[in-house]
Design a protein around this motif. Structure first.
Motif, PDB file in Angstrom:
ATOM      1  N   CYS A 291       0.827  -1.221   0.000  1.00  0.00           N
ATOM      2  CA  CYS A 291       0.000   0.000   0.000  1.00  0.00           C
ATOM      3  C   CYS A 291       0.857   1.265   0.000  1.00  0.00           C
ATOM      4  O   CYS A 291       0.562   2.229   0.701  1.00  0.00           O
ATOM      5  CB  CYS A 291      -0.956   0.019   1.177  1.00  0.00           C
ATOM      6  SG  CYS A 291      -2.155  -1.312   1.140  1.00  0.00           S
TER       7      CYS A 291
ATOM      8  N   ILE B 181      -1.810   4.703   3.425  1.00  0.00           N
ATOM      9  CA  ILE B 181      -2.769   4.599   4.528  1.00  0.00           C
ATOM     10  C   ILE B 181      -2.453   5.624   5.601  1.00  0.00           C
ATOM     11  O   ILE B 181      -3.344   6.291   6.127  1.00  0.00           O
ATOM     12  CB  ILE B 181      -2.779   3.169   5.097  1.00  0.00           C
ATOM     13  CG1 ILE B 181      -3.305   2.202   4.034  1.00  0.00           C
ATOM     14  CG2 ILE B 181      -3.623   3.090   6.364  1.00  0.00           C
ATOM     15  CD1 ILE B 181      -3.179   0.742   4.399  1.00  0.00           C
TER      16      ILE B 181
ATOM     17  N   GLU C 163      -3.532   9.077   4.345  1.00  0.00           N
ATOM     18  CA  GLU C 163      -4.984   9.252   4.433  1.00  0.00           C
ATOM     19  C   GLU C 163      -5.420   9.491   5.876  1.00  0.00           C
ATOM     20  O   GLU C 163      -6.270  10.333   6.138  1.00  0.00           O
ATOM     21  CB  GLU C 163      -5.719   8.045   3.861  1.00  0.00           C
ATOM     22  CG  GLU C 163      -5.760   8.034   2.364  1.00  0.00           C
ATOM     23  CD  GLU C 163      -6.659   6.935   1.805  1.00  0.00           C
ATOM     24  OE1 GLU C 163      -7.285   6.184   2.586  1.00  0.00           O
ATOM     25  OE2 GLU C 163      -6.719   6.832   0.573  1.00  0.00           O
ATOM     26  N   ASN C 164      -4.851   8.753   6.809  1.00  0.00           N
ATOM     27  CA  ASN C 164      -5.208   8.932   8.217  1.00  0.00           C
ATOM     28  C   ASN C 164      -4.827  10.317   8.731  1.00  0.00           C
ATOM     29  O   ASN C 164      -5.496  10.856   9.609  1.00  0.00           O
ATOM     30  CB  ASN C 164      -4.559   7.852   9.076  1.00  0.00           C
ATOM     31  CG  ASN C 164      -5.176   6.494   8.850  1.00  0.00           C
ATOM     32  OD1 ASN C 164      -6.308   6.369   8.379  1.00  0.00           O
ATOM     33  ND2 ASN C 164      -4.432   5.451   9.172  1.00  0.00           N
TER      34      ASN C 164
ATOM     35  N   ARG D 157     -10.834  11.006   1.144  1.00  0.00           N
ATOM     36  CA  ARG D 157     -10.159   9.717   0.958  1.00  0.00           C
ATOM     37  C   ARG D 157     -10.348   9.213  -0.469  1.00  0.00           C
ATOM     38  O   ARG D 157      -9.419   8.677  -1.072  1.00  0.00           O
ATOM     39  CB  ARG D 157     -10.688   8.684   1.953  1.00  0.00           C
ATOM     40  CG  ARG D 157     -10.206   8.927   3.360  1.00  0.00           C
ATOM     41  CD  ARG D 157     -10.766   7.877   4.314  1.00  0.00           C
ATOM     42  NE  ARG D 157     -10.360   8.159   5.661  1.00  0.00           N
ATOM     43  CZ  ARG D 157      -9.238   7.725   6.221  1.00  0.00           C
ATOM     44  NH1 ARG D 157      -8.406   6.990   5.536  1.00  0.00           N
ATOM     45  NH2 ARG D 157      -8.946   8.028   7.467  1.00  0.00           N
TER      46      ARG D 157
END
Length: 81
Positions: free
Chosen positions: A14, A31, A34-35, A44
């Motif tokens: 990822c 990831i 995005e967080n 997102r």
């Protein structure tokens, strides 16, 4: 000076991976990004679109740009009433 050889999304980890001619590599954990920067599903979704369809532009945005400002400018968030 480093020259970019390839930029692609790696489904196994990822990460958007950038490889340079001197053998160095940068892996951006999508990831984690995005967080950190996405506040809702619309943001997102915009990041996901860039990851899959324009990984080089995504990498440039994350490394050199302002992702929060970009997401606020390009996403429309209309809560349900």
């Amino acid at each position: 000076m480093k020259h970019l050889i390839s930029c692609a999304y790696n489904f196994d980890n990822c990460c958007v991976e950038l490889k340079f001619n001197d053998g160095s590599m940068i892996a951006i954990d999508t990831i984690a990004v995005e967080n950190e920067v996405a506040d809702n599903m619309y943001q997102r979704s915009e990041l996901d679109y860039l990851i899959y369809n324009a990984p080089l532009e995504y990498a440039d945005l994350i490394l050199n740009g302002d992702p929060e400002a970009y997401l606020k400018a390009v996403t429309e968030y209309k809560p349900l009433d």
